[in-house]
Design an enzyme around this catalytic site. Structure first.
Site, PDB file in Angstrom:
ATOM      1  N   LYS A 116      58.234  35.455  41.978  1.00 15.14           N
ATOM      2  CA  LYS A 116      56.950  35.138  41.344  1.00 15.14           C
ATOM      3  C   LYS A 116      57.057  34.078  40.254  1.00 15.14           C
ATOM      4  CE  LYS A 116      54.618  39.482  42.161  1.00 15.14           C
ATOM      5  NZ  LYS A 116      53.726  40.421  41.510  1.00 15.14           N
ATOM      6  N   LYS A 201      50.117  36.596  29.903  1.00 22.47           N
ATOM      7  CA  LYS A 201      48.974  37.014  29.096  1.00 22.47           C
ATOM      8  C   LYS A 201      48.281  38.145  29.860  1.00 22.47           C
ATOM      9  CE  LYS A 201      45.874  36.755  25.922  1.00 22.47           C
ATOM     10  NZ  LYS A 201      46.251  37.095  24.553  1.00 22.47           N
ATOM     11  N   LEU A 203      45.125  39.984  30.841  1.00 22.90           N
ATOM     12  CA  LEU A 203      43.687  39.703  30.845  1.00 22.90           C
ATOM     13  C   LEU A 203      42.940  41.031  30.881  1.00 22.90           C
ATOM     14  CD1 LEU A 203      43.743  36.682  33.329  1.00 22.90           C
ATOM     15  CD2 LEU A 203      43.762  36.632  30.841  1.00 22.90           C
ATOM     16  N   HIS A 208      39.903  40.232  40.413  1.00 24.48           N
ATOM     17  CA  HIS A 208      40.955  39.759  41.313  1.00 24.48           C
ATOM     18  C   HIS A 208      40.247  39.042  42.455  1.00 24.48           C
ATOM     19  CE1 HIS A 208      44.761  40.263  43.796  1.00 24.48           C
ATOM     20  NE2 HIS A 208      43.870  39.843  44.671  1.00 24.48           N
ATOM     21  N   LYS A 237      44.799  47.689  45.794  1.00 18.76           N
ATOM     22  CA  LYS A 237      43.413  47.480  46.223  1.00 18.76           C
ATOM     23  C   LYS A 237      42.859  48.687  46.975  1.00 18.76           C
ATOM     24  CE  LYS A 237      44.891  42.765  46.599  1.00 18.76           C
ATOM     25  NZ  LYS A 237      45.560  41.814  47.511  1.00 18.76           N
ATOM     26  N   GLU A 275      46.539  34.455  45.272  1.00 18.06           N
ATOM     27  CA  GLU A 275      45.826  35.439  44.453  1.00 18.06           C
ATOM     28  C   GLU A 275      45.618  34.942  43.025  1.00 18.06           C
ATOM     29  OE1 GLU A 275      46.937  39.535  46.767  1.00 18.06           O
ATOM     30  OE2 GLU A 275      47.883  39.238  44.819  1.00 18.06           O
ATOM     31  N   ASN A 289      50.848  35.645  48.723  1.00 21.53           N
ATOM     32  CA  ASN A 289      51.410  36.471  49.788  1.00 21.53           C
ATOM     33  C   ASN A 289      51.492  35.635  51.062  1.00 21.53           C
ATOM     34  OD1 ASN A 289      51.758  38.875  48.333  1.00 21.53           O
ATOM     35  ND2 ASN A 289      49.580  39.269  48.469  1.00 21.53           N
ATOM     36  N   ARG A 291      51.792  36.249  54.296  1.00 20.96           N
ATOM     37  CA  ARG A 291      51.649  37.095  55.495  1.00 20.96           C
ATOM     38  C   ARG A 291      50.176  37.415  55.694  1.00 20.96           C
ATOM     39  NH1 ARG A 291      50.111  41.447  52.573  1.00 20.96           N
ATOM     40  NH2 ARG A 291      51.183  41.757  50.587  1.00 20.96           N
ATOM     41  N   VAL A 294      46.167  43.245  54.451  1.00 24.27           N
ATOM     42  CA  VAL A 294      45.388  44.420  54.855  1.00 24.27           C
ATOM     43  C   VAL A 294      43.899  44.059  54.940  1.00 24.27           C
ATOM     44  CG1 VAL A 294      44.742  46.786  54.223  1.00 24.27           C
ATOM     45  CG2 VAL A 294      47.057  45.967  53.735  1.00 24.27           C
TER      46      VAL A 294
HETATM   47  P1  ADP Z   1      51.886  43.006  42.984  1.00 23.20           P
HETATM   48  O1  ADP Z   1      52.596  41.913  43.731  1.00 23.20           O
HETATM   49  O2  ADP Z   1      52.804  44.085  42.500  1.00 23.20           O
HETATM   50  O3  ADP Z   1      50.680  43.517  43.704  1.00 23.20           O
HETATM   51  P2  ADP Z   1      50.260  41.164  41.345  1.00 23.20           P
HETATM   52  O4  ADP Z   1      50.873  40.126  40.494  1.00 23.20           O
HETATM   53  O5  ADP Z   1      49.630  40.736  42.617  1.00 23.20           O
HETATM   54  O6  ADP Z   1      51.362  42.311  41.632  1.00 23.20           O
HETATM   55  O7  ADP Z   1      49.180  41.985  40.501  1.00 23.20           O
HETATM   56  C1  ADP Z   1      48.553  43.133  41.010  1.00 23.20           C
HETATM   57  C2  ADP Z   1      47.399  43.514  40.117  1.00 23.20           C
HETATM   58  O8  ADP Z   1      47.865  43.810  38.789  1.00 23.20           O
HETATM   59  C3  ADP Z   1      46.339  42.445  39.917  1.00 23.20           C
HETATM   60  O9  ADP Z   1      45.387  42.418  40.960  1.00 23.20           O
HETATM   61  C4  ADP Z   1      45.734  42.875  38.600  1.00 23.20           C
HETATM   62  O10 ADP Z   1      44.848  43.962  38.780  1.00 23.20           O
HETATM   63  C5  ADP Z   1      46.927  43.373  37.816  1.00 23.20           C
HETATM   64  N1  ADP Z   1      47.506  42.273  37.002  1.00 23.20           N
HETATM   65  C6  ADP Z   1      48.516  41.432  37.363  1.00 23.20           C
HETATM   66  N2  ADP Z   1      48.759  40.514  36.397  1.00 23.20           N
HETATM   67  C7  ADP Z   1      47.881  40.759  35.405  1.00 23.20           C
HETATM   68  C8  ADP Z   1      47.598  40.147  34.127  1.00 23.20           C
HETATM   69  N3  ADP Z   1      48.280  39.107  33.685  1.00 23.20           N
HETATM   70  N4  ADP Z   1      46.589  40.684  33.376  1.00 23.20           N
HETATM   71  C9  ADP Z   1      45.876  41.756  33.816  1.00 23.20           C
HETATM   72  N5  ADP Z   1      46.102  42.365  34.987  1.00 23.20           N
HETATM   73  C10 ADP Z   1      47.073  41.895  35.773  1.00 23.20           C
END
Ligand code: ADP
Length: 446
Positions: A116, A201, A203, A208, A237, A275, A289, A291, A294
Site C-alpha cells: 500500500k 490522516k 478522516l 468510501h 463492506k 478506492e 484492488n 481483481r 464482491v
Molecule cells: P483494507 O485493505 O484492509 O480493506 P483499506 O485501506 O481499503 O483497508 O481501508 C478499509 C476501510 O478502513 C476504509 O473503507 C475506511 O472505512 C477505513 N479507513 C482506511 N483508511 C482510513 C483513514 N485514513 N481514515 C479513516 N478511515 C479509514
C-alpha cells in the site's frame, strides 16, 4: 479465446465466473476441497478436481495442487475470483512459467498495488490525490511521533500489506501512538508476514467511494463509474450502491477520467478498483484492488456491462472492445451482502439450509451458490449470497429492495437479512446521508 478455464475459487464467485465462461462457450474446471464436494460450482462445472482437505491453506491456497489440476485437465487459464490467490503475484508468475494464463493483471502491478505504501506513491506520481500520510514505514517511536505531528492527530496506523480491515489502529493523541504502532506491527506480522506500518490522516466522516476500471494492458483503459461502499462494519463492506448520492456527473467524470488516464499510463490489464475516501468534496486514494470485487454487480447493473466477460476477453490478449463513450449509466443499484451470521452479534452460523426461496421479479438479481438442503461449511467466509437490486431511480431501487428482502427466505441458519430489512427503512439510508462510521453507530444504538 481460451478453451478451458480453471476456476480457483468457491462459493458465489466461482459460480459467477462459471456463468461467464458458459456464455462464452469456454469449458470449465472446478477445484474444491473435501468440504465442498456438494458445492454448486462443482456440480455445474464441466469437470472438477479435489485439491485437498478443508483448510484453505491446504486447498484453495495450495498452488502445487492447483497447478496439478491445470495439468490433469488441460486448462489453459485460471480465474482466481477474489480473495484466496487473486492478488498473489507469485501465483501469477508460476502459472506463466507453466504456460497457463492468469486472468488478472501482470504480476508487477499486483505486487505494486499489494504494497500500500508503494501503491500510494505510484498513485501520487500518476496525479491521483492521496490521503496525507507517511511516505514509508513509521520507523522508530521518535520518527513516528514526528510524522504524526506533521500529519496532525487523529492519525491511523495501517499495515503496508494490509487487507480485510486488519492491522488498523486509530490514534487520537501522542500518548497512544507508540503502543498502537507496536500492536499494529504484531497484528500485521501475524496476518501478512510483514510488519511494515505507515501513518495516514484519520478522516472522521468520509465516504468510501471506489472507481471501477478496465484495461487491456496495451494502453487502453476506461472507468465504469463509482460504487459507494460507506456502509461498513469493522472496515468491511456490508451494503454497496451506485451511483453515490454524494457525486454529481461532473465530479464522477473528473475522478473517473483521472483514474482511467493513470491506468492508461501504466498499461493496466484487466479489472481493478481504485478506492478513495471522499471527504468535503475531495477524493483521497487509499488503495487499489487488482481483481474482480464482491460488489462488481452494482456496476454491471447500472452499465449493462459484464465485467467478468470483459476481464476474460482482455486476459486473452484482445483489445478493449469498449470506449469510454460506450459506458452509459442508467438507474441505481444496491447490493446487500447476506452473511450466514447472527444479525445482531455477527457470530457465524454455518449449517444446513432447510428452506431456501430467493426473491425474483424485475430488477432483482441474486448471486449465490447456496440451495435448498445445502450445508454451509464452517471453514470459509460467511457470505451466503448477494442480493442486488436495480431501479430507474434510487427511490425505486429502495422500494424494490424492501420488497425483495421481504420475499427472501433462508431457514435453518441465521443470516443478516434482518439487518438489511432494518437498514432499508432507516431515514438516513433513504436520504443517502451516511459515511463510513454510520453503520457502527447504528449498530451500537441496538
Ligand atoms: P483494507 O485493505 O484492509 O480493506 P483499506 O485501506 O481499503 O483497508 O481501508 C478499509 C476501510 O478502513 C476504509 O473503507 C475506511 O472505512 C477505513 N479507513 C482506511 N483508511 C482510513 C483513514 N485514513 N481514515 C479513516 N478511515 C479509514
Amino acid at each position: 479465446m481460451f478453451d478451458k478455464i480453471l476456476i480457483a475459487n468457491r462459493g458465489e464467485i466461482a459460480l459467477r465466473v462459471l456463468r461467464a465462461c458458459k456464455e462464452l462457450g469456454i469449458a470449465t474446471v472446478a477445484v474444491h476441497s473435501t468440504a465442498d464436494e456438494d458445492a454448486m460450482h462443482v456440480r455445474l462445472a464441466d469437470e472438477s478436481v479435489c485439491i485437498g482437505p478443508p483448510p484453505a491453506k491446504d486447498s484453495y491456497l495450495n498452488i502445487p495442487a492447483i497447478l496439478a489440476a491445470c495439468e490433469i485437465t488441460g486448462a489453459d487459464a485460471v480465474h482466481p475470483g477474489y480473495g484466496f490467490l487473486s492478488e498473489n503475484a507469485r501465483f501469477a508468475e508460476i502459472l506463466a512459467d507453466h504456460n497457463v494464463h492468469f486472468i488478472g493483471p501482470r504480476p508487477e502491478h499486483i505486487r505494486l498495488m499489494g504494497d500500500k505504501i508503494a501503491a500510494k506513491r505510484t498513485a501520487k506520481s500518476l496525479g491521483i490525490p492521496v490521503v496525507p500520510g507517511s511516505d514509508g514505514d513509521v520507523g522508530s517511536d521518535d520518527e513516528a511521533r514526528r510524522m504524526a505531528r506533521d500529519i496532525g492527530f487523529p492519525v491511523m496506523v495501517k499495515a503496508a500489506s494490509g487487507g480485510g480491515g486488519r492491522g488498523m489502529k486509530v490514534v487520537r493523541s501522542e500518548a497512544e501512538l507508540a503502543s498502537a504502532v507496536a500492536m499494529a506491527r504484531s497484528e500485521a506480522k501475524a496476518a501478512f508476514g510483514d510488519d511494515t506500518v505507515y501513518l495516514e490522516k484519520y478522516l472522521e466522516r468520509p465516504r468510501h467511494i471506489e472507481i471501477q476500471v478496465l484495461g487491456d494492458g496495451k494502453g487502453r483503459a476506461i472507468h465504469l463509474g463509482e460504487r459507494d461502499c460507506s456502509l461498513q462494519r469493522r472496515h468491511q463492506k456490508v451494503w454497496e450502491e451506485g451511483p453515490s448520492s454524494a457525486l454529481n456527473t461532473a465530479a464522477r467524470d473528473a475522478i473517473g477520467e483521472t483514474v482511467a488516464a493513470a491506468m492508461r499510463e501504466i498499461k493496466y490489464l484487466g479489472v481493478g478498483t481504485v478506492e478513495f475516501l471522499y471527504d468535503d468534496g475531495a477524493f483521497h486514494f487509499i488503495e487499489m484492488n487488482t481483481r474482480i470485487q464482491v460488489e462488481h454487480p452494482v456496476t454491471e447493473m447500472i452499465t449493462d456491462i459484464d465485467l467478468v466477460l470483459e476481464q476474460i476477453r482482455v486476459a486473452d490478449g484482445n483489445d478493449l472492445a469498449l470506449t469510454q463513450g460506450d459506458v452509459k449509466f442508467h438507474g441505481h443499484a444496491i447490493e446487500c451482502r447476506i452473511n450466514a451470521e447472527n444479525a445482531v452479534s455477527f457470530r457465524p452460523s454455518p449449517g444446513k439450509i432447510i428452506h431456501y426461496h430467493p426473491p425474483g421479479g424485475l430488477g432483482v438479481r441474486v448471486d449465490s451458490a447456496v440451495y435448498h438442503g445445502y450445508a454451509i461449511p464452517p471453514f470459509y467466509d460467511s457470505l451466503a449470497g448477494k442480493l442486488i437490486v436495480h431501479g430507474k431511480t434510487r427511490s425505486e431501487c429502495l422500494m424494490r429492495l424492501r420488497r425483495a428482502l421481504d420475499e427472501f427466505v433462508i431457514e435453518g441458519i441465521e443470516t443478516t437479512l434482518p439487518l438489511f430489512r432494518a437498514l432499508a427503512q432507516e431515514k438516513d439510508i433513504i436520504d443517502g446521508d451516511y459515511h463510513i462510521h454510520w453503520l457502527e453507530a447504528f449498530l451500537a444504538r441496538g
